[in-house]
Write an enzyme that holds these catalytic residues in place. Structure first.
Site, PDB file in Angstrom:
ATOM      1  N   ARG A  60       0.820  -1.196   0.000  1.00  0.00           N
ATOM      2  CA  ARG A  60       0.000   0.000   0.000  1.00  0.00           C
ATOM      3  C   ARG A  60       0.863   1.258   0.000  1.00  0.00           C
ATOM      4  O   ARG A  60       1.909   1.308   0.624  1.00  0.00           O
ATOM      5  CB  ARG A  60      -0.887   0.036   1.248  1.00  0.00           C
ATOM      6  CG  ARG A  60      -1.788  -1.153   1.423  1.00  0.00           C
ATOM      7  CD  ARG A  60      -2.957  -1.220   0.511  1.00  0.00           C
ATOM      8  NE  ARG A  60      -3.773  -0.022   0.459  1.00  0.00           N
ATOM      9  CZ  ARG A  60      -4.977   0.011  -0.113  1.00  0.00           C
ATOM     10  NH1 ARG A  60      -5.497  -1.078  -0.673  1.00  0.00           N
ATOM     11  NH2 ARG A  60      -5.659   1.124  -0.142  1.00  0.00           N
ATOM     12  N   VAL A  61       0.368   2.262  -0.689  1.00  0.00           N
ATOM     13  CA  VAL A  61       1.064   3.548  -0.685  1.00  0.00           C
ATOM     14  C   VAL A  61       0.267   4.592   0.100  1.00  0.00           C
ATOM     15  O   VAL A  61       0.657   5.738   0.194  1.00  0.00           O
ATOM     16  CB  VAL A  61       1.328   4.066  -2.117  1.00  0.00           C
ATOM     17  CG1 VAL A  61       2.293   3.155  -2.846  1.00  0.00           C
ATOM     18  CG2 VAL A  61       0.029   4.194  -2.911  1.00  0.00           C
ATOM     19  N   ASP A  62      -0.878   4.158   0.665  1.00  0.00           N
ATOM     20  CA  ASP A  62      -1.674   5.092   1.468  1.00  0.00           C
ATOM     21  C   ASP A  62      -1.515   4.743   2.951  1.00  0.00           C
ATOM     22  O   ASP A  62      -0.668   3.945   3.323  1.00  0.00           O
ATOM     23  CB  ASP A  62      -3.144   5.051   1.031  1.00  0.00           C
ATOM     24  CG  ASP A  62      -3.698   3.620   1.013  1.00  0.00           C
ATOM     25  OD1 ASP A  62      -3.008   2.698   1.473  1.00  0.00           O
ATOM     26  OD2 ASP A  62      -4.831   3.435   0.532  1.00  0.00           O
ATOM     27  N   ASP A  63      -2.348   5.317   3.794  1.00  0.00           N
ATOM     28  CA  ASP A  63      -2.220   5.071   5.231  1.00  0.00           C
ATOM     29  C   ASP A  63      -2.993   3.832   5.664  1.00  0.00           C
ATOM     30  O   ASP A  63      -3.751   3.852   6.629  1.00  0.00           O
ATOM     31  CB  ASP A  63      -2.679   6.302   6.021  1.00  0.00           C
ATOM     32  CG  ASP A  63      -1.731   7.470   5.787  1.00  0.00           C
ATOM     33  OD1 ASP A  63      -0.520   7.215   5.677  1.00  0.00           O
ATOM     34  OD2 ASP A  63      -2.211   8.609   5.685  1.00  0.00           O
TER      35      ASP A  63
END
Ligand code: WT7
Length: 690
Positions: free
Chosen positions: A558-561
């Site tokens: 994942r590149v998000d939180d």
């Protein structure tokens, strides 16, 4: 060596890059060298496979891209439709600049997914075929249902629900462990057009209440207790607390239909609220075993499933009927090379999307025999999975890398003492599978004989998006390989420009596919903002990805939180919100760290109120807070005391720095001069081992 063979490597999908390398490696003997790391399906396997060569895959993929309407309507025609869809097979707008996002497939088509899973199969002569082999937590406890029996059970529950006022479009919350009643409940809702919302039975009362308040069901389906491994979990007590909470928040649930699981507890030990609570076994048997189907439009909602995002509030992912049906059925069939003689076992819980698409709908739409396992995969010992595989002669085994890694730590004899000769296809899902786990899964579990389908997809996508077709492609351990039919993945840079060939960037998808989610329940704006605004014109997955010179896709996380703990998706914001509810917590920031078994672990930086001393007791009560707010699976692995958090002058927490501190990569902290108070970093480092 039967693992690899030379033919059918002359072409790769467009954009795939050079093929010379592929041709060069096939001469290797045992496992290929690192950079030429290809594992070929055996000739025997490819010879019998539904898709047996890269060429065949490419022809089908090309057709699915050139004429998606024709490709998907041919497949859809194999299912039962009360009335065929309209002239337009699909319509879509995936570009926020051109108006609201909308996706429709088979609009105007009238069908029912329960009918296609059960009645259709019974009518086709599969009535006496085993639909479910249920394996209980304890050794020797099991049961099974044929397709006819399953249909009867589903109809009885459907009749009960109808009789109690549940109508088409109503939400029904299901909070059940892996009893047969869980898929039965899903199918019963689908039969009457009700929208099921399964909540994983590991979620806490608060999380359950939050979901109930969001979708407002009048009926909840649960059981009194369940045994998982050596533990007994009193689910009814959790439901009671959730129902108390939700009625305080203005949503009162009229009926709590409770399955009496006598293997785990007794009725006497179950708290009861007369008028609201009803014993499942007391009412269901009185209902007829057949039930008229509620015919629904292809675009009528089938289910809601809450998943985590980058804010504290879970998102109600909404899937509709027709497209989801066709997509789960087709992906199941091809990614596992399904044959009618297969016995299929997916270890996922129906509380997650994997259990929706690949325990219940996908397999049953194909008339498959499905193993449903109630227990824990390492109970009573780490050989339990292979015991089950031998007992039911499982031929397709689909699981998560975290389980593979945990079993790999035990002696191989737990695996090798079982025959496992029924196995023919293995599957992996939930997170990237690291090459060493891939190899152990392949060599030890599958005796170097079974291809592994490493399926990349998401709650939102409904079904597989990037996955090997096991008879077609040579595999690279750790790569999900190539897109499924009808799927056009693209990798974009920060600015949203597509990058060609060998590259890394953000994984997006161009164009819609039948299984795509249609909205977030009650919040279409969040749907557009989260998924379609970051890179205009595309669906943004939230994952990073690279494509190698041969065109293979490699998911990088994942590149998000959002963090991925044992294949469970957890929003860092959710854990933070839970921590700050603790009366002594002033502020919290959560990041993911590498974890040997879970993939990612939860690492929490906690700032206490002024003057509160650090203590082990406080640490435990913070962890407990998260367990109570979300569920045990979200418990932080580590609490790091933080006198302050690294923030920019505008008050934004710099997680990049926190990640480096959490992983002790202290030389790589980077530029800290933009922090409002750079000394915070030294304070944090000093407290790293406290
Ligand atoms: C996220 C979706 C889809 C079923 C289970 C999880 C990660 C999932 C893979 C894979 C690499 C994977 C991604 C994705 N993920 N499968 N084969 N390789 N990463 O569903 O809870 O919606 O989570 O799981 O990060 O975005 P989910």
């Amino acid at each position: 060596n039967s693992l690899r063979h030379v033919e059918s490597m002359s072409q790769l999908p467009s954009g795939a890059g050079k093929i010379s390398q592929l041709n060069a490696v096939v001469l290797g003997e045992s496992l290929a060298s690192e950079e030429n790391d290809l594992v070929f399906p055996s000739k025997e396997f490819s010879g019998q496979a539904l898709v047996s060569s890269p060429q065949q895959y490419m022809e089908m993929h090309k057709r699915s891209m050139d004429d998606p309407a024709a490709f998907w309507s041919d497949i859809a025609s194999e299912f039962y439709w009360k009335q065929k869809w309209g002239d337009q097979v699909f319509s879509e707008n995936l570009d926020v600049r051109k108006g609201p996002i909308s996706i429709e497939w088979f609009k105007g088509g009238i069908t029912n997914i329960c009918y296609n899973c059960l009645d259709k199969n019974v009518e086709a002569g599969l009535g006496d075929k085993t639909a479910i082999h249920w394996e209980g937590n304890e050794l020797g406890v099991d049961a099974s249902l044929t397709y006819s029996e399953l249909l009867q059970r589903v109809c009885q529950l459907a009749n009960y629900l109808k009789d109690n006022g549940v109508k088409k479009g109503d939400a029904v919350v299901i909070y059940l462990p892996m009893l047969m009643e869980l898929p039965i409940a899903m199918l019963a809702c689908a039969r009457i057009g009700a929208v099921h919302s399964v909540v994983f039975a590991g979620f806490s009362a608060d999380s359950l209440a939050q979901r109930i308040v969001d979708c407002k069901p009048n009926v909840i389906l649960t059981c009194n207790a369940v045994k998982r491994g050596p533990k007994t979990i009193n689910l009814k007590a959790i439901v009671d607390a959730a129902l108390d909470q939700s009625s305080k928040d203005g949503v009162s649930v009229g009926i709590c239909l409770t399955y009496d699981n006598s293997l785990a507890t007794t009725r006497e030990n179950t708290k009861w609220q007369n008028g609201r609570d009803v014993w499942w076994q007391d009412v269901i048997s009185q209902y007829p075993t057949s039930c008229e189907v509620e015919w629904v439009d292809a675009e009528d909602p089938l289910f809601l499933l809450y998943t985590s995002g980058s804010t504290g509030k879970p998102k109600g992912v909404l899937h509709t009927t027709g497209g989801y049906m066709i997509y789960t059925a087709t992906t199941f069939k091809y990614a596992f090379d399904y044959k009618s003689t297969d016995v299929y076992w997916c270890t996922a819980d129906c509380g997650w999307i994997t259990g929706h698409s690949y325990v219940t709908y996908g397999p049953m739409l194909n008339g498959a025999t499905v193993v449903v396992f109630e227990g824990a995969p390492n109970y009573p010992d780490p050989g339990r999975c292979w015991d089950i595989v031998d007992k039911y002669k499982v031929s397709i085994f689909y699981t998560a890398p975290t389980l593979v890694r945990s079993l790999m730590r035990d002696d191989d004899k737990f695996v090798t003492r079982h025959s496992r000769k029924s196995l023919r296809v293995l599957g992996s899902v939930g997170e990237p599978i690291n090459p060493s786990a891939w190899r152990w899964f392949f060599n030890v579990v599958g005796d170097s004989r079974c291809p592994i389908s490493d399926t990349w997809w998401q709650t939102e996508t409904g079904g597989f998006m990037i996955t090997p077709l096991p008879g077609a492609w040579p595999q690279k351990p750790g790569s999900a390989t190539f897109p499924f039919f009808g799927v056009q993945p693209v990798i974009v840079d920060e600015k949203g420009n597509e990058i060609e060939g060998e590259c890394s960037g953000y994984l997006c998808v161009k164009g819609s596919w039948p299984g795509a989610f249609r909205t977030l329940f009650g919040d279409h704006e969040r749907y557009e903002t989260t998924y379609f605004k970051p890179f205009a014109g595309y669906y943004f997955s939230g994952d990073g990805c690279s494509r190698d010179k041969d065109g293979y896709y490699w998911l990088t996380g994942r590149v998000d939180d959002v963090i991925n703990v044992s294949g469970h998706r957890i929003g860092t914001a959710e854990v933070e919100s839970a921590l700050v509810l603790h009366p002594q917590c002033a502020e919290a920031a959560v990041v993911g760290i590498e974890h040997e078994v879970k993939g990612q672990g939860i690492y929490a930086f906690v700032t206490l109120l002024e003057g509160v001393p650090y203590s082990e007791e406080l640490r435990k009560s913070l962890v407990l807070m998260v367990r109570n707010q979300i569920g045990a699976f979200a418990a932080p692995d580590r609490i790091h005391w933080a006198p302050g958090l690294p923030k920019t002058r505008s008050g934004k927490i710099m997680r990049r720095i926190l990640r480096k501190i959490a992983s002790r990569q202290l030389e790589e902290l980077g530029d800290t001069s933009t922090l409002a108070d750079p000394s915070v970093v030294d304070q944090l480092i000093a407290l790293a081992d406290v």
